[in-house]
Design a protein around this motif. Structure first.
Motif, PDB file in Angstrom:
ATOM      1  N   GLN A  67       8.953   3.781  -4.995  1.00 54.72           N
ATOM      2  CA  GLN A  67       7.566   3.347  -4.790  1.00 54.72           C
ATOM      3  C   GLN A  67       7.372   1.910  -5.262  1.00 54.72           C
ATOM      4  OE1 GLN A  67       6.009   6.832  -6.940  1.00 54.72           O
ATOM      5  NE2 GLN A  67       4.719   7.280  -5.170  1.00 54.72           N
ATOM      6  N   PHE A  68       7.944   1.595  -6.432  1.00 56.12           N
ATOM      7  CA  PHE A  68       7.803   0.232  -6.959  1.00 56.12           C
ATOM      8  C   PHE A  68       8.542  -0.771  -6.075  1.00 56.12           C
ATOM      9  CE2 PHE A  68       8.925  -3.348  -9.734  1.00 56.12           C
ATOM     10  CZ  PHE A  68       7.652  -3.674 -10.221  1.00 56.12           C
ATOM     11  N   SER A  69       9.598  -0.329  -5.395  1.00 55.02           N
ATOM     12  CA  SER A  69      10.346  -1.239  -4.524  1.00 55.02           C
ATOM     13  C   SER A  69       9.471  -1.779  -3.400  1.00 55.02           C
ATOM     14  CB  SER A  69      11.579  -0.538  -3.951  1.00 55.02           C
ATOM     15  OG  SER A  69      11.221   0.407  -2.952  1.00 55.02           O
ATOM     16  N   PHE A  70       8.493  -0.974  -2.947  1.00 57.48           N
ATOM     17  CA  PHE A  70       7.594  -1.454  -1.903  1.00 57.48           C
ATOM     18  C   PHE A  70       6.752  -2.632  -2.413  1.00 57.48           C
ATOM     19  CE2 PHE A  70       7.879   3.200  -0.592  1.00 57.48           C
ATOM     20  CZ  PHE A  70       8.858   2.959   0.342  1.00 57.48           C
ATOM     21  N   MET A  83       0.814  -1.222   0.000  1.00 59.95           N
ATOM     22  CA  MET A  83       0.000   0.000   0.000  1.00 59.95           C
ATOM     23  C   MET A  83       0.844   1.268   0.000  1.00 59.95           C
ATOM     24  SD  MET A  83      -3.155  -0.809  -0.283  1.00 59.95           S
ATOM     25  CE  MET A  83      -3.920   0.759   0.136  1.00 59.95           C
ATOM     26  N   LEU A  84       2.090   1.193   0.460  1.00 62.44           N
ATOM     27  CA  LEU A  84       2.963   2.363   0.459  1.00 62.44           C
ATOM     28  C   LEU A  84       3.201   2.890  -0.958  1.00 62.44           C
ATOM     29  CD1 LEU A  84       5.619   1.216   3.096  1.00 62.44           C
ATOM     30  CD2 LEU A  84       4.017   3.124   3.350  1.00 62.44           C
ATOM     31  N   ALA A 100       1.592   7.608   5.111  1.00 66.83           N
ATOM     32  CA  ALA A 100       2.853   6.868   5.118  1.00 66.83           C
ATOM     33  C   ALA A 100       3.086   6.249   6.489  1.00 66.83           C
ATOM     34  CB  ALA A 100       4.007   7.792   4.741  1.00 66.83           C
ATOM     35  N   VAL A 101       2.846   7.014   7.547  1.00 66.32           N
ATOM     36  CA  VAL A 101       2.982   6.524   8.916  1.00 66.32           C
ATOM     37  C   VAL A 101       1.999   5.383   9.182  1.00 66.32           C
ATOM     38  CG1 VAL A 101       2.475   7.140  11.317  1.00 66.32           C
ATOM     39  CG2 VAL A 101       3.963   8.601   9.950  1.00 66.32           C
ATOM     40  N   LEU A 102       0.752   5.542   8.723  1.00 65.00           N
ATOM     41  CA  LEU A 102      -0.276   4.520   8.959  1.00 65.00           C
ATOM     42  C   LEU A 102       0.123   3.183   8.358  1.00 65.00           C
ATOM     43  CD1 LEU A 102      -3.121   3.564   9.819  1.00 65.00           C
ATOM     44  CD2 LEU A 102      -3.965   4.461   7.627  1.00 65.00           C
ATOM     45  N   PHE A 103       0.424   3.171   7.063  1.00 71.86           N
ATOM     46  CA  PHE A 103       0.743   1.903   6.397  1.00 71.86           C
ATOM     47  C   PHE A 103       2.065   1.325   6.878  1.00 71.86           C
ATOM     48  CE2 PHE A 103      -2.069   3.706   2.923  1.00 71.86           C
ATOM     49  CZ  PHE A 103      -3.131   2.869   3.215  1.00 71.86           C
ATOM     50  N   PHE A 104       3.038   2.194   7.163  1.00 72.08           N
ATOM     51  CA  PHE A 104       4.314   1.710   7.669  1.00 72.08           C
ATOM     52  C   PHE A 104       4.136   1.081   9.050  1.00 72.08           C
ATOM     53  CE2 PHE A 104       8.200   2.558  10.201  1.00 72.08           C
ATOM     54  CZ  PHE A 104       9.070   1.737   9.519  1.00 72.08           C
TER      55      PHE A 104
END
Length: 438
Positions: free
Chosen positions: A187-190, A102-103, A114-118
Motif C-alpha cells: 500500500q505504501f509503495s503506491f 489513492m490506491l 481498486a478498479v476505479l482508481f487504477f
C-alpha cells in the motif's frame, strides 16, 4: 505551416525529457506490471477464482485503454494548434499521481474502488505518454532521434527498476521501514510511486521548450481550430500511405507487447508461480532492459530501426510460444530476461521510427493517432487473453491450462505486425512527410 522550434539536442532539455521517463516508469513497473496484479488477485479480489480475477484485470486495462484511445487524436490536434503539449502532459500527470496515491486507502476486498482508481491512474499514465512522445520532436534532431528515444526508455527501466527494487525489499522486510506487514508495504509503495513520478516530472516542465505554430491559438478558438485540423488530418493521413501501413503494423505487434506488460505477472500467478518469483523476474526484466534499450538505440543507427524492430518481434514470438510450455522457475527467469531484451528496443525504436515518418509541425496530433492505435491494441490484447482463458476454462480445462492457451494466442499478433512492417518503405515515408509539411 512553419513553426518556431527550440534548439534541438540541447543537453538540459534532453535530460529533462529523459527524467520524465525515469519518473513515470515507476508506475509501469511497481503498479502496472508488479504490485497491482498481485494485490488485486490476493487482497482486493481475495477468495475469487483466479480466472475470474484475471478477466477483471484484463477488462480493467481495456477500459482505460479505450478511453485514452478515443481522446488521443482529439487532444493531440488541439495541442498542436497552441503551445499546449506540456499543459496536457501536466494535466494527465496530476491525474495519474493523485489516483495512484489513492490506491493506498483502498481496503481489502474492495475490488471495485481498486478498479476505479487504477483505471484513472492508467488513464493519467497513458494519456501523458501521448504528449511526452510528441515532445521528442522538440528535443531531438532526426539523426539523434533513435539514440535519445532509446535513452528515455533505458533510463525509464533504470528509474522504474530502482524504485521497484526498494519497494520489493520493503515488502520482504516491512519492519525495517516501520511498517507492520507486507500488505501495508505494498500500500505504501503506491504513495512512493506517486511522489517519484511527480518529482522527476518537474525537470521536463522547466527545461523542455515547446515549439509553437506561427499563429498559436488559445481558448475556444484553439479547440475549434484543433478539431478542424483533426478533420483535415484524417483526410491527409490517407495520402500518407507509409504512415498508414506502419500504424497498422504497429497496432498488431504493440498489442502483443502491451498484453505481456500488463498480464505477465497475473499469468505467472495463474500457472502457479509465487509472488516472490514473479517480483524477482520483473526486477530482472528492468535490469536487463536498461542496457538493452541503449543497445537497440545503437542498432537502430547502424542496421536500421526496421531490422531492429524485427529482432524484437522474433523474441516476443518465442516468449509467447515458450511461455505456454514453461514449468520451472529458471524458465520463467529466462523469459523475464528475454522480455527485458526485447521490450525497450521495440518501444523506443517504434517511437523514433514513427517520428521520422510524420510532419514535425503536427507531431502531437500524429502521435495522438500513434498512441490511439497503441491503446486500442491494449483494449483488445488483455481482453482477448482474459476472454480466451474464460472460454477454455468453461470448456472444462483447468485454470492452469486455460491460462497457457490464452498466452499462446498472442503470438499471432506479432506475426501479422511483422508481416505488415516488412512492406513499410522508410525513404518513401520521409518524402511523404516532407511534402505534407510544406
Amino acid at each position: 505551416m512553419h513553426m518556431t522550434k527550440p534548439s534541438l539536442n540541447d543537453k538540459k532539455a534532453t535530460y529533462g525529457w529523459v527524467l520524465y521517463d525515469w519518473g513515470n516508469s515507476a508506475f509501469a513497473t511497481t503498479v502496472l506490471s508488479g504490485f497491482f496484479p498481485i494485490f488485486f488477485k490476493q487482497y482486493w479480489s481475495a477468495g475469487v477464482d483466479a480466472t475470474v480475477s484475471s478477466a477483471r484485470l484484463g477488462f480493467t486495462n481495456s477500459a482505460a485503454g479505450l478511453f485514452v484511445a478515443i481522446l488521443a487524436p482529439i487532444l493531440g490536434a488541439i495541442a498542436d494548434r497552441g503551445t499546449f503539449k506540456k499543459n496536457f502532459l501536466c494535466m494527465f500527470t496530476v491525474l495519474g499521481v493523485i489516483t495512484t496515491a489513492m490506491l493506498y486507502w483502498v481496503g481489502q476486498g474492495d475490488w471495485q474502488n481498486a478498479v476505479l482508481f487504477f483505471t484513472l491512474a492508467n488513464i493519467g499514465f497513458s494519456g501523458g505518454i501521448i504528449f511526452y512522445d510528441a515532445l521528442i520532436t522538440d528535443v531531438a534532431s532526426d539523426d539523434r532521434m533513435h539514440t535519445i528515444s532509446a535513452r528515455g526508455y533505458a533510463f525509464g527501466y533504470l528509474g522504474g527498476g530502482l524504485l521497484f527494487a526498494i519497494n520489493a525489499y520493503m515488502t520482504q522486510s516491512p519492519q525495517t521501514f516501520g511498517l507492520t506487514s507486507a500488505a501495508e508495504a505494498v500500500q505504501f509503495s503506491f504513495i512512493s510511486v506517486a511522489i517519484w513520478w511527480a518529482l522527476f516530472a518537474i525537470p521536463l516542465f522547466l527545461w523542455v521548450k515547446e515549439s509553437s505554430p506561427p499563429q498559436a491559438e488559445s481558448g475556444l478558438s484553439m479547440i475549434s481550430a484543433g478539431l478542424a485540423q483533426l478533420r483535415d488530418t484524417i483526410k491527409e493521413i490517407s495520402q500518407h500511405k507509409t504512415v498508414v501501413l506502419f500504424l497498422l503494423a504497429y497496432w498488431f505487434y504493440i498489442d502483443g507487447v502491451g498484453t505481456v506488460i500488463r498480464m505477465a505477472v497475473d499469468y505467472g500467478m495463474s500457472i502457479g508461480f509465487d509472488s516472490g518469483t514473479l517480483l524477482s523476474t520483473l526486477l530482472i526484466t528492468q535490469l536487463v532492459g536498461f542496457p538493452s534499450a541503449l543497445i537497440f538505440g545503437f542498432l537502430g543507427n547502424h542496421i536500421g530501426a526496421k531490422k531492429s524492430i524485427f529482432i524484437s518481434i522474433g523474441i516476443y514470438m518465442f516468449i509467447c510460444i515458450g511461455g505456454a510450455f514453461m514449468q520451472t522457475t529458471t524458465e520463467f527467469y529466462l523469459l523475464g530476461v528475454l522480455v527485458g531484451i526485447a521490450q525497450g528496443g521495440i518501444q523506443s525504436l517504434s517511437r523514433s521510427y514513427y517520428a521520422l515518418l510524420i510532419p514535425t509541425d503536427k507531431s502531437a496530433e500524429y502521435f495522438g493517432f500513434y498512441n490511439m492505435l497503441g491503446k486500442f491494441a491494449a483494449v483488445l490484447g488483455p481482453a482477448i487473453m482474459g476472454g480466451v482463458g474464460l472460454i477454455a476454462h468453461n470448456m472444462g480445462y483447468s485454470s492452469n491450462i486455460a491460462s497457457r492457451i490464452s498466452i499462446s494466442a498472442i503470438a499471432v499478433l506479432f506475426i501479422i505486425g511483422g508481416t505488415l512492417l516488412y512492406f513499410v518503405n522508410t525513404e518513401k515515408g520521409k518524402k511523404e512527410a516532407l511534402h505534407l509539411s510544406t
